[in-house]
Design a protein around this motif. Structure first.
Motif, PDB file in Angstrom:
ATOM      1  N   PHE A   1     -13.171  -4.207   3.195  1.00  0.00           N
ATOM      2  CA  PHE A   1     -13.441  -3.569   1.909  1.00  0.00           C
ATOM      3  C   PHE A   1     -12.320  -3.642   0.878  1.00  0.00           C
ATOM      4  O   PHE A   1     -12.592  -3.862  -0.304  1.00  0.00           O
ATOM      5  CB  PHE A   1     -13.879  -2.120   2.146  1.00  0.00           C
ATOM      6  N   PRO A   2     -11.040  -3.460   1.246  1.00  0.00           N
ATOM      7  CA  PRO A   2     -10.015  -3.588   0.201  1.00  0.00           C
ATOM      8  C   PRO A   2      -9.962  -4.996  -0.382  1.00  0.00           C
ATOM      9  O   PRO A   2      -9.705  -5.173  -1.576  1.00  0.00           O
ATOM     10  CB  PRO A   2      -8.712  -3.226   0.914  1.00  0.00           C
ATOM     11  N   ILE A   3     -10.225  -6.019   0.451  1.00  0.00           N
ATOM     12  CA  ILE A   3     -10.239  -7.393  -0.048  1.00  0.00           C
ATOM     13  C   ILE A   3     -11.428  -7.583  -0.988  1.00  0.00           C
ATOM     14  O   ILE A   3     -11.315  -8.226  -2.041  1.00  0.00           O
ATOM     15  CB  ILE A   3     -10.326  -8.393   1.127  1.00  0.00           C
ATOM     16  N   LEU A   4     -12.564  -7.007  -0.617  1.00  0.00           N
ATOM     17  CA  LEU A   4     -13.737  -7.058  -1.487  1.00  0.00           C
ATOM     18  C   LEU A   4     -13.415  -6.419  -2.839  1.00  0.00           C
ATOM     19  O   LEU A   4     -13.798  -6.937  -3.897  1.00  0.00           O
ATOM     20  CB  LEU A   4     -14.899  -6.345  -0.804  1.00  0.00           C
TER      21      LEU A   4
ATOM     22  N   PRO B   1       0.807  -1.226   0.000  1.00  0.00           N
ATOM     23  CA  PRO B   1       0.000   0.000   0.000  1.00  0.00           C
ATOM     24  C   PRO B   1       0.835   1.269   0.000  1.00  0.00           C
ATOM     25  O   PRO B   1       0.396   2.293  -0.538  1.00  0.00           O
ATOM     26  CB  PRO B   1      -0.845  -0.127   1.278  1.00  0.00           C
ATOM     27  N   ALA B   2       2.034   1.230   0.598  1.00  0.00           N
ATOM     28  CA  ALA B   2       2.880   2.428   0.599  1.00  0.00           C
ATOM     29  C   ALA B   2       3.266   2.809  -0.825  1.00  0.00           C
ATOM     30  O   ALA B   2       3.288   3.998  -1.183  1.00  0.00           O
ATOM     31  CB  ALA B   2       4.132   2.184   1.439  1.00  0.00           C
TER      32      ALA B   2
ATOM     33  N   TYR C   1      -7.083   1.788  15.542  1.00  0.00           N
ATOM     34  CA  TYR C   1      -7.024   1.241  14.194  1.00  0.00           C
ATOM     35  C   TYR C   1      -8.399   0.735  13.770  1.00  0.00           C
ATOM     36  O   TYR C   1      -8.958  -0.166  14.392  1.00  0.00           O
ATOM     37  CB  TYR C   1      -5.991   0.104  14.123  1.00  0.00           C
ATOM     38  N   VAL C   2      -8.938   1.340  12.740  1.00  0.00           N
ATOM     39  CA  VAL C   2     -10.261   0.954  12.246  1.00  0.00           C
ATOM     40  C   VAL C   2     -10.207   0.623  10.756  1.00  0.00           C
ATOM     41  O   VAL C   2     -11.232   0.365  10.145  1.00  0.00           O
ATOM     42  CB  VAL C   2     -11.293   2.080  12.476  1.00  0.00           C
ATOM     43  N   GLY C   3      -9.025   0.638  10.183  1.00  0.00           N
ATOM     44  CA  GLY C   3      -8.904   0.479   8.726  1.00  0.00           C
ATOM     45  C   GLY C   3      -8.847  -0.950   8.261  1.00  0.00           C
ATOM     46  O   GLY C   3      -8.703  -1.202   7.077  1.00  0.00           O
ATOM     47  N   GLY C   4      -8.947  -1.943   9.182  1.00  0.00           N
ATOM     48  CA  GLY C   4      -8.840  -3.341   8.771  1.00  0.00           C
ATOM     49  C   GLY C   4     -10.137  -3.877   8.203  1.00  0.00           C
ATOM     50  O   GLY C   4     -11.163  -3.255   8.250  1.00  0.00           O
TER      51      GLY C   4
ATOM     52  N   ASN D   1      -9.247   2.959   1.152  1.00  0.00           N
ATOM     53  CA  ASN D   1      -8.683   2.258   2.295  1.00  0.00           C
ATOM     54  C   ASN D   1      -7.202   2.563   2.455  1.00  0.00           C
ATOM     55  O   ASN D   1      -6.719   2.808   3.579  1.00  0.00           O
ATOM     56  CB  ASN D   1      -8.892   0.755   2.139  1.00  0.00           C
ATOM     57  N   ILE D   2      -6.458   2.550   1.350  1.00  0.00           N
ATOM     58  CA  ILE D   2      -5.020   2.837   1.422  1.00  0.00           C
ATOM     59  C   ILE D   2      -4.778   4.250   1.937  1.00  0.00           C
ATOM     60  O   ILE D   2      -3.914   4.478   2.795  1.00  0.00           O
ATOM     61  CB  ILE D   2      -4.373   2.641   0.038  1.00  0.00           C
ATOM     62  N   SER D   3      -5.512   5.204   1.417  1.00  0.00           N
ATOM     63  CA  SER D   3      -5.349   6.595   1.861  1.00  0.00           C
ATOM     64  C   SER D   3      -5.672   6.729   3.340  1.00  0.00           C
ATOM     65  O   SER D   3      -5.001   7.472   4.072  1.00  0.00           O
ATOM     66  CB  SER D   3      -6.251   7.519   1.037  1.00  0.00           C
ATOM     67  N   TRP D   4      -6.716   6.001   3.783  1.00  0.00           N
ATOM     68  CA  TRP D   4      -7.035   6.066   5.205  1.00  0.00           C
ATOM     69  C   TRP D   4      -5.911   5.477   6.055  1.00  0.00           C
ATOM     70  O   TRP D   4      -5.622   5.988   7.137  1.00  0.00           O
ATOM     71  CB  TRP D   4      -8.353   5.367   5.512  1.00  0.00           C
ATOM     72  N   LEU D   5      -5.281   4.394   5.614  1.00  0.00           N
ATOM     73  CA  LEU D   5      -4.168   3.811   6.377  1.00  0.00           C
ATOM     74  C   LEU D   5      -3.093   4.861   6.655  1.00  0.00           C
ATOM     75  O   LEU D   5      -2.533   4.929   7.757  1.00  0.00           O
ATOM     76  CB  LEU D   5      -3.558   2.634   5.618  1.00  0.00           C
ATOM     77  N   VAL D   6      -2.801   5.679   5.655  1.00  0.00           N
ATOM     78  CA  VAL D   6      -1.788   6.727   5.821  1.00  0.00           C
ATOM     79  C   VAL D   6      -2.271   7.779   6.806  1.00  0.00           C
ATOM     80  O   VAL D   6      -1.554   8.148   7.751  1.00  0.00           O
ATOM     81  CB  VAL D   6      -1.458   7.378   4.463  1.00  0.00           C
TER      82      VAL D   6
END
Length: 624
Positions: free
Chosen positions: A236-239, A22-23, A621-624, A602-607
């Protein structure tokens, strides 16, 4: 360097944990946004994708790919050794001295913090870190050579879609004369991006201020007298990724997971259990561990058989340079790839022999290494899973399939120490290289430049991530990591002694109590069952067009990632089926940007999540 820094600050970056890097995707996203703002930042498509390849390759080693496990191993076994657990006697005294930090004071200060006024004892780490740099480079070269040999078969003959490459490739597509990517002009992309980014954002705010999520879309199904359970979470990213893959592949992933879960539950209810231990990072039960192990062997055998004509031509080209097969567009010539595979394989055996394995055991271990890494790479390239783990790891294969009469204690010690790169496999240079070759074909990057870029990225990534772990360890004390008010700091797990205990729990029982005949035979039986079922699945898929189930999910059906992700894959399978049935292929094609936006949100939220946690001293952490 970001992942090691965040990990030792008590945060959980997860930017480099898995195959999807994701980075690297977020870095590409920022470059494209900047190019939309001003022409100064505009780069060619080939340049953007080359940067992405180097970034994704750099993402392999800093955390789950190697360094986050290796650093706690070379220091943690010494630090956590006591007279009670007897690690000194059973492990450290039998291990190759160059694989561990020998200075006890240096180890103590790494975990407890360096006293004021003292300098970091980098020299104490030079031997293990320098030795393993060479080791990693040799294995990286082996991985690259193997993927060069399989590239044409997978990409040109079988036309795998490589789902993890779709988002970066789609993001760089532009119309002639325009700085704005076509994807960025799609309203569905930004709609999904906004929905899922703000879903995570408001959940984060809710947890910070109330201690509870505003909307928690998770659940659990428990059945068979609470002996089996299925996680229900959309992830959601897996979906998003699962929506991109063929439906027979997604059906294979979720269906086999349910079947394996039922099997494990029935075994538990009935009290059936194979003799001996079930190792960490494997299936839920020993039976499913070796069923998956047998299936993985058959998968790789089938891949080699399917590519046999191409591989024969590559080997012929290595010995007869005038052979007709063209390798001018490959990252390495076929001659280099063939001889490179053989030489680097033998070099890896030499390393393992130096570490303490016998030649025969090191050959068997490396055979299973290739089985697991090639199998996982194929599964990721075909199924688009951001993370995929083998149900049976190379140390587990080797330890339980060989009689103890030919495996001295030093071999078990050396096997256990390889957990740092061959245990919890969630990303690998082999998979990263395979995806890079797919992107290289799309972007027409000079293959020789690509090879130099990958090797450079590996060296830089290894060096700076090692420095960051060591520097931050002495600065803060690895044991002083705090997870704040909500947990999630991976550093606590790695540096709190968990990895050292897992390795010790693998080694000590085998050194103190030899593996018995009934333990070995029982594992061969279930490995044969898994191999037989996998063979039937491959045969049915290859011979009958009406057969609806792909075989690719069977070898990893009960691995840890699928335990959490199967429901998201199931949802994607259902949604895609409905859209194809009532809207057709055109509607499906138009809907793809929405699911790409779901992933990018999702990736942007991880950052942003890690930035907010860092700024406000949180660990939410809620991004999983």
């Amino acid at each position: 360097m970001l992942d090691p820094y965040l990990m030792l600050k008590g945060l959980s970056g997860t930017f480099c944990w898995e195959y999807w890097a994701p980075a690297a995707i977020f870095g590409l996203f920022i470059l494209l946004v900047l190019s939309c703002i001003h022409r100064f930042f505009e780069l060619k498509t080939s340049e953007l994708l080359f940067i992405f390849i180097m970034a994704s390759t750099s993402s392999v080693l800093p955390s789950m790919g190697f360094m986050a496990s290796f650093i706690p191993v070379v220091s943690g076994l010494k630090y956590f050794a006591t007279s009670t657990n007897m690690w000194q006697e059973y492990i450290i005294n039998r291990a190759c001295p160059l694989l561990m930090v020998q200075d006890e004071t240096a180890v103590k200060y790494f975990y407890e913090g360096l006293p004021a006024g003292q300098s970091v004892p980098y020299t104490s780490w030079l031997a293990p870190m320098g030795l393993m740099l060479v080791f990693v480079l040799v294995f990286a070269f082996l991985s690259i050579c193997v993927m060069v040999l399989f590239r044409k078969q997978w990409i040109e003959e079988e036309k795998l879609i490589y789902p993890l490459t779709i988002l970066p490739i789609e993001m760089v597509q532009k119309k002639s004369g325009s700085r704005i990517p076509i994807l960025f002009k799609n309203n569905l992309f930004w709609l999904a991006f906004s929905i899922f980014f703000f879903y995570y954002f408001f959940n984060w705010l809710s947890v910070v201020f109330t201690g509870h999520r505003l909307l928690r879309l998770t659940g659990n199904i428990v059945f068979l007298r609470k002996s089996a359970s299925l996680s229900l979470s959309p992830h959601f990213p897996i979906l998003g990724f699962a929506y991109l893959i063929p439906r027979n592949v997604s059906l294979s992933l979720w269906l086999f997971h349910i079947l394996f879960t039922i099997q494990s539950g029935l075994f538990s209810v009935s009290g059936f259990k194979l003799p001996g231990l079930n190792e960490h990072f494997c299936g839920r039960s020993t039976a499913t561990t070796f069923e998956g192990g047998g299936a993985m062997i058959v998968l790789v055998a089938a891949l080699v058989w399917r590519a046999r004509r191409h591989l024969y031509k590559c080997i012929k080209k290595a010995f007869i340079p005038g052979c007709a097969i063209d390798d001018s567009g490959e990252m390495l010539s076929y001659r280099t790839a063939v001889f490179g595979t053989a030489i680097s394989f033998m070099a890896m055996m030499g390393f393992l022999r130096f570490f303490g394995m016998t030649w025969f055991v090191s050959f068997i271990f490396m055979f299973f290494v290739l089985v697991v890494f090639i199998g996982l790479t194929r599964i990721v390239c075909q199924a688009g899973l951001p993370a995929a783990q083998a149900q049976c790891t190379p140390p587990t294969y080797t330890a339980y399939l060989l009689p103890p009469t030919i495996v001295p204690p030093e071999c078990y010690v050396t096997m256990g120490l390889q957990y740092s790169w061959a245990g919890d496999i969630r990303t690998s240079i082999m998979a990263s290289t395979s995806h890079s070759l797919k992107i290289q074909e799309e972007a027409h990057i000079n293959p020789k430049v690509l090879f130099a870029g990958i090797v450079t990225a590996i060296i830089i990534s290894y060096t700076f991530s090692a420095w960051m772990y060591i520097h931050m360890g002495y600065k803060t004390g690895a044991l002083n990591i705090s997870t704040g008010n909500s947990g999630g700091g991976a550093g606590v797990w790695f540096f709190g002694g968990a990895m050292a205990r897992i390795i010790a729990n693998f080694i000590v029982p085998k050194v103190t109590t030899p593996i018995t005949k009934d333990i070995i035979i029982s594992r061969y039986v279930f490995m044969a069952i898994g191999a037989f079922v996998m063979g039937i699945l491959i045969f049915m898929h290859s011979k009958f067009l009406w057969w609806p189930i792909h075989y690719i999910g069977f070898p990893i059906a009960e691995s840890q990632p699928l335990r959490y992700w199967w429901f998201a894959i199931f949802l994607a399978w259902v949604i895609k089926g409905v859209i194809l049935k009532f809207g057709g292929h055109n509607v499906y094609k138009k809907s793809v940007p929405f699911f790409l936006g779901m992933i990018m949100g999702n990736i942007s939220w991880l950052v942003i999540e890690n930035l907010l946690n860092f700024l406000f001293s949180q660990a939410v952490y809620v991004g999983g």
